[in-house]
Write a protein that holds these residues in place. Structure first.
Motif, mmCIF file in Angstrom:
data_model
loop_
_atom_site.group_PDB
_atom_site.id
_atom_site.type_symbol
_atom_site.label_atom_id
_atom_site.label_comp_id
_atom_site.label_asym_id
_atom_site.label_seq_id
_atom_site.Cartn_x
_atom_site.Cartn_y
_atom_site.Cartn_z
ATOM 1 N N ILE A 175 0.850 -1.395 0.080
ATOM 2 C CA ILE A 175 0.284 -0.602 -0.156
ATOM 3 C C ILE A 175 0.929 0.986 0.187
ATOM 4 C CG2 ILE A 175 -1.528 1.403 1.262
ATOM 5 C CD1 ILE A 175 -2.506 -1.393 -0.440
ATOM 6 N N PRO A 176 1.647 1.123 0.901
ATOM 7 C CA PRO A 176 2.499 2.695 0.796
ATOM 8 C C PRO A 176 3.235 3.166 -0.920
ATOM 9 C CG PRO A 176 3.501 1.431 2.430
ATOM 10 C CD PRO A 176 2.387 0.281 1.498
ATOM 11 N N PHE A 177 3.521 1.727 -1.880
ATOM 12 C CA PHE A 177 3.836 2.099 -2.704
ATOM 13 C C PHE A 177 2.553 2.511 -3.722
ATOM 14 C CE2 PHE A 177 6.777 -1.642 -1.184
ATOM 15 C CZ PHE A 177 7.783 -0.613 -0.698
ATOM 16 N N ALA A 178 1.703 1.832 -3.529
ATOM 17 C CA ALA A 178 0.432 2.152 -4.773
ATOM 18 C C ALA A 178 0.187 3.244 -4.069
ATOM 19 C CB ALA A 178 -0.466 1.223 -3.864
ATOM 20 N N ARG A 179 0.262 3.886 -2.464
ATOM 21 C CA ARG A 179 -0.695 5.307 -2.538
ATOM 22 C C ARG A 179 0.135 6.612 -2.089
ATOM 23 N NH1 ARG A 179 -5.666 6.311 -2.129
ATOM 24 N NH2 ARG A 179 -7.687 4.321 -2.722
ATOM 25 N N GLY A 180 1.926 6.118 -1.864
ATOM 26 C CA GLY A 180 2.507 7.002 -1.423
ATOM 27 C C GLY A 180 2.737 7.336 0.414
ATOM 28 N N ARG A 181 3.058 8.324 0.736
ATOM 29 C CA ARG A 181 3.585 9.028 2.045
ATOM 30 C C ARG A 181 2.026 9.346 2.619
ATOM 31 N NH1 ARG A 181 8.494 8.490 3.755
ATOM 32 N NH2 ARG A 181 9.882 6.921 2.639
ATOM 33 N N SER A 182 2.480 9.313 4.277
ATOM 34 C CA SER A 182 0.121 9.409 4.884
ATOM 35 C C SER A 182 0.555 11.448 4.415
ATOM 36 C CB SER A 182 0.781 9.809 5.924
ATOM 37 O OG SER A 182 -0.514 9.497 6.805
ATOM 38 N N ARG A 183 -0.390 11.537 4.586
ATOM 39 C CA ARG A 183 -0.978 12.647 4.115
ATOM 40 C C ARG A 183 -2.459 13.444 4.317
ATOM 41 N NH1 ARG A 183 -0.015 9.714 -0.219
ATOM 42 N NH2 ARG A 183 -2.015 10.093 -1.880
ATOM 43 N N ASN A 184 -3.178 13.977 4.245
ATOM 44 C CA ASN A 184 -4.288 14.141 4.944
ATOM 45 C C ASN A 184 -4.986 15.452 4.225
ATOM 46 O OD1 ASN A 184 -2.546 14.370 7.235
ATOM 47 N ND2 ASN A 184 -4.214 16.258 7.221
ATOM 48 N N GLY A 185 -6.026 15.459 4.276
ATOM 49 C CA GLY A 185 -7.663 16.819 4.673
ATOM 50 C C GLY A 185 -6.700 17.969 5.408
ATOM 51 N N ARG A 186 -7.343 19.169 5.571
ATOM 52 C CA ARG A 186 -7.331 19.849 6.392
ATOM 53 C C ARG A 186 -8.670 20.132 7.662
ATOM 54 N NH1 ARG A 186 -3.185 24.073 6.884
ATOM 55 N NH2 ARG A 186 -2.030 24.260 5.586
ATOM 56 N N ILE A 187 -8.586 20.446 8.400
ATOM 57 C CA ILE A 187 -10.010 20.063 9.964
ATOM 58 C C ILE A 187 -10.825 20.638 9.264
ATOM 59 C CG2 ILE A 187 -11.003 20.366 11.821
ATOM 60 C CD1 ILE A 187 -8.339 18.837 13.190
ATOM 61 N N ALA A 188 -10.848 22.242 8.497
ATOM 62 C CA ALA A 188 -11.402 23.023 8.690
ATOM 63 C C ALA A 188 -12.461 22.562 6.781
ATOM 64 C CB ALA A 188 -10.757 23.917 7.957
ATOM 65 N N ASP A 189 -11.829 22.134 6.225
ATOM 66 C CA ASP A 189 -12.382 21.432 5.008
ATOM 67 C C ASP A 189 -12.936 20.267 5.422
ATOM 68 O OD1 ASP A 189 -11.075 23.751 3.556
ATOM 69 O OD2 ASP A 189 -9.530 22.432 3.455
ATOM 70 N N LEU A 190 -12.492 19.713 6.491
ATOM 71 C CA LEU A 190 -13.028 18.023 6.445
ATOM 72 C C LEU A 190 -14.173 18.439 7.429
ATOM 73 C CD1 LEU A 190 -10.313 16.296 7.141
ATOM 74 C CD2 LEU A 190 -11.565 15.723 5.038
ATOM 75 N N VAL A 191 -14.302 19.769 8.163
ATOM 76 C CA VAL A 191 -15.637 19.600 8.442
ATOM 77 C C VAL A 191 -16.478 19.993 7.553
ATOM 78 C CG1 VAL A 191 -16.660 21.639 10.244
ATOM 79 C CG2 VAL A 191 -14.696 20.514 10.921
ATOM 80 N N ALA A 192 -15.756 20.954 6.654
ATOM 81 C CA ALA A 192 -17.242 21.192 5.607
ATOM 82 C C ALA A 192 -17.896 20.411 4.808
ATOM 83 C CB ALA A 192 -16.409 22.770 4.856
ATOM 84 N N GLN A 193 -17.216 19.748 4.466
ATOM 85 C CA GLN A 193 -17.590 18.629 3.928
ATOM 86 C C GLN A 193 -18.762 17.692 4.920
ATOM 87 O OE1 GLN A 193 -13.436 16.539 2.887
ATOM 88 N NE2 GLN A 193 -15.106 15.817 1.577
ATOM 89 N N ALA A 194 -18.389 17.767 5.798
ATOM 90 C CA ALA A 194 -19.471 16.839 7.147
ATOM 91 C C ALA A 194 -20.774 17.581 6.761
ATOM 92 C CB ALA A 194 -18.660 16.948 7.811
ATOM 93 N N GLU A 195 -20.316 18.990 6.797
ATOM 94 C CA GLU A 195 -21.825 19.562 7.195
ATOM 95 C C GLU A 195 -22.568 19.542 5.621
ATOM 96 O OE1 GLU A 195 -19.983 23.647 9.733
ATOM 97 O OE2 GLU A 195 -19.436 23.627 8.030
ATOM 98 N N GLY A 196 -21.071 19.684 4.479
ATOM 99 C CA GLY A 196 -22.592 19.160 3.147
ATOM 100 C C GLY A 196 -23.040 18.584 3.067
ATOM 101 N N VAL A 197 -22.995 16.549 4.126
ATOM 102 C CA VAL A 197 -23.159 15.929 3.859
ATOM 103 C C VAL A 197 -24.953 16.231 4.999
ATOM 104 C CG1 VAL A 197 -23.390 13.435 5.264
ATOM 105 C CG2 VAL A 197 -21.179 14.131 3.779
ATOM 106 N N ALA A 198 -24.951 16.572 5.861
ATOM 107 C CA ALA A 198 -26.198 17.245 6.831
ATOM 108 C C ALA A 198 -26.942 17.555 6.425
ATOM 109 C CB ALA A 198 -24.415 17.596 8.131
ATOM 110 N N ARG A 199 -26.286 18.424 4.982
ATOM 111 C CA ARG A 199 -27.389 19.610 4.309
ATOM 112 C C ARG A 199 -28.400 18.614 3.475
ATOM 113 N NH1 ARG A 199 -23.469 23.521 4.667
ATOM 114 N NH2 ARG A 199 -22.064 23.022 2.884
ATOM 115 N N GLU A 200 -27.745 17.215 2.504
ATOM 116 C CA GLU A 200 -27.752 16.706 2.080
ATOM 117 C C GLU A 200 -29.199 15.924 2.826
ATOM 118 O OE1 GLU A 200 -24.998 14.658 -0.102
ATOM 119 O OE2 GLU A 200 -23.437 16.909 -0.786
ATOM 120 N N GLY A 201 -29.019 15.796 4.039
ATOM 121 C CA GLY A 201 -29.663 14.419 4.624
ATOM 122 C C GLY A 201 -29.054 13.428 4.996
ATOM 123 N N GLY A 202 -27.185 13.349 4.949
ATOM 124 C CA GLY A 202 -26.435 12.473 5.670
ATOM 125 C C GLY A 202 -27.219 12.124 7.270
ATOM 126 N N ARG A 203 -27.010 10.840 7.630
ATOM 127 C CA ARG A 203 -27.273 10.711 9.161
ATOM 128 C C ARG A 203 -25.824 10.038 9.423
ATOM 129 N NH1 ARG A 203 -31.980 11.939 11.214
ATOM 130 N NH2 ARG A 203 -30.847 12.185 12.352
#
Length: 438
Positions: free
Chosen positions: A165-193
């Motif tokens: 997997i490290p060869f297939a996907r590269g080194r560890s990296r991530n999104g920013r908390i603020a952006d991930l929270v915004a995505q979660a808020e978008g899921v809530a607006r769409e009715g996701g539970r």
């Protein structure tokens, strides 16, 4: 280069193999193409574009990818076929050599499918060396309004001896908390539970942003409208006491853990280059049980790795017999080119792998049935999923017990109080009596 108007009446079909992270990424690709006028092909329609997101965790996974690609060509003979994912990154030339594959995109290019599709250059494999994979592509599966899979992290720095997997996907990296929270808020607006947090090594969150996994959980816990979060597979050394305590105290994070053990033998864990021993693993499980007695604890284990002697497997079996988990996910070791495990001896014969797998699957069945049996007669809250009209509906309790009831469209995507009754006819779920109706 093709003008954007060319795509407005086009249709695409999407195929995903492997983990939930792949499903989230395929969903993101689908949204990108839809934004440019390419709609999803309906059942029976001929697609103009086919996107295949592949897995390569075992040789069997590679084989399934090849079979799927050939089947797609028969079903959509005129489609432009794009193959991406782990198999594409690890073996681009092998994938490109499959009949009628038009374009192969590696891990770095997965988030830019539309640009490559516009160029429509056939017979090309575009990949990036593993060490230079840097992109984090935001992804959230939106294929089911009940449950969403939110990608929070990608890549891995661990380099276990058996894993590509490290060869297939590269080194560890991530999104920013603020952006991930915004995505979660978008899921809530769409009715996701419900949101499942996904990644390759999600507990390692923060490598590229200087934030922490615990900070992410705290921020998501404050998002209004999301009733449930689940943490997907997380390494034992990263399931800290603080993470366990947050889940125990939260009304939104479910008492549900999926922790890869891989072996219950310390000798094998050392050969695997894992970052913990069985003593640490036991402490983590016991800490969860002490704070959340009814938590669902799923455990990954691999049988038949190189170096797993009869004595090592006996140690593993004994360790698991005495561990208070809920279910095992058992995998037979598959040799992967380029991994350090290929230097280890002895090699475990295929028939021995199969016998060991059967032994642990039987143990898993006993543990899972005991876990379900302990909840019969109790009250619980179930989030029911969508189902075909006239069929049986299924959903899960907070602690991941699968529940079945008669079809009722009003139940879909709703938190419903129930009393858990006995097992269903095929022994795959508990039946339930509804305590209230929507």
């Amino acid at each position: 280069m093709i003008d954007s108007a060319y795509f407005e009446d086009k249709k695409a079909a999407y195929y995903t193999l492997g983990c939930k992270l792949n499903f989230a990424e395929t969903s993101a690709i689908g949204r990108e193409l839809a934004d440019h006028g390419i709609r999803r092909a309906r059942a029976g329609e001929q697609a103009d574009v086919c996107v295949v997101n592949t897995c390569s965790v075992t040789e069997l996974a590679d084989k399934k990818c090849r079979q799927l690609i050939r089947r797609i060509r028969r079903q959509h003979p005129k489609a432009f076929v794009i193959v991406t994912g782990c198999y594409a990154q690890l073996k681009p030339d092998e994938v490109l050599a499959i009949d009628h594959v038009d374009l192969v995109l590696g891990a770095e290019q997965k988030g830019d499918v539309m640009r490559h599709l516009r160029e429509r250059t056939a017979g090309l494999a575009v990949t990036t060396d593993t060490k230079r994979i840097r992109a984090f592509t935001p992804s959230c599966s939106a294929d089911d309004r009940t449950r969403h899979f939110l990608k929070v992290q990608d890549g891995c720095d661990y380099f276990c001896s058996f894993c590509t997997i490290p060869f297939a996907r590269g080194r560890s990296r991530n999104g920013r908390i603020a952006d991930l929270v915004a995505q979660a808020e978008g899921v809530a607006r769409e009715g996701g539970r419900e949101i499942v947090l996904t990644g390759v090594n999600i507990g390692d969150f923060g490598r590229s942003t200087g934030e922490t996994f615990l900070d992410l959980l705290r921020a998501l816990d404050r998002v209004e409208g999301i009733a449930r979060y689940r943490i997907s597979s997380i390494e034992p050394n990263l399931v800290t006491d603080e993470v366990i305590e947050l889940v125990a105290a939260s009304s939104r994070f479910m008492p549900h853990f999926h922790i890869p053990l891989q072996s219950g033998s310390d000798t094998v864990l050392e050969l695997m280059r894992r970052r913990y021993d069985t003593s640490l693993f036991r402490r983590r499980v016991e800490r969860i049980r002490s704070l959340m007695p009814d938590a669902f604890i799923g455990v990954d284990v691999i049988v038949g790795t190189r170096g797993e002697t009869e004595a090592c497997f006996a140690e593993c079996h004994e360790f698991l017999e005495n561990l208070p988990f809920s279910q095992l996910h058992v995998f037979s070791y598959s040799e992967r080119p380029g991994t350090m495990a290929l230097r280890i001896t002895p090699v475990v014969p295929a028939d021995v792998k199969h016998a060991r797998s059967r032994t642990l699957l039987d143990l898993s069945d006993r543990k899972l049935h005991a876990f379900y049996d302990a909840h019969i007669g109790r009250e619980a809250t179930v989030l029911f999923e969508h189902a075909r009209k006239g069929g049986r509906m299924h959903g899960f309790t907070a602690n991941y017990i699968k529940v079945e009831t008669a079809y009722d469209s009003a139940l879909a995507n709703r938190l419903t109080p129930v009393r858990l009754d006995g097992w269903n006819a095929d022994g795959t779920a508990l039946t339930a009596t509804l305590l209230s109706r929507p």
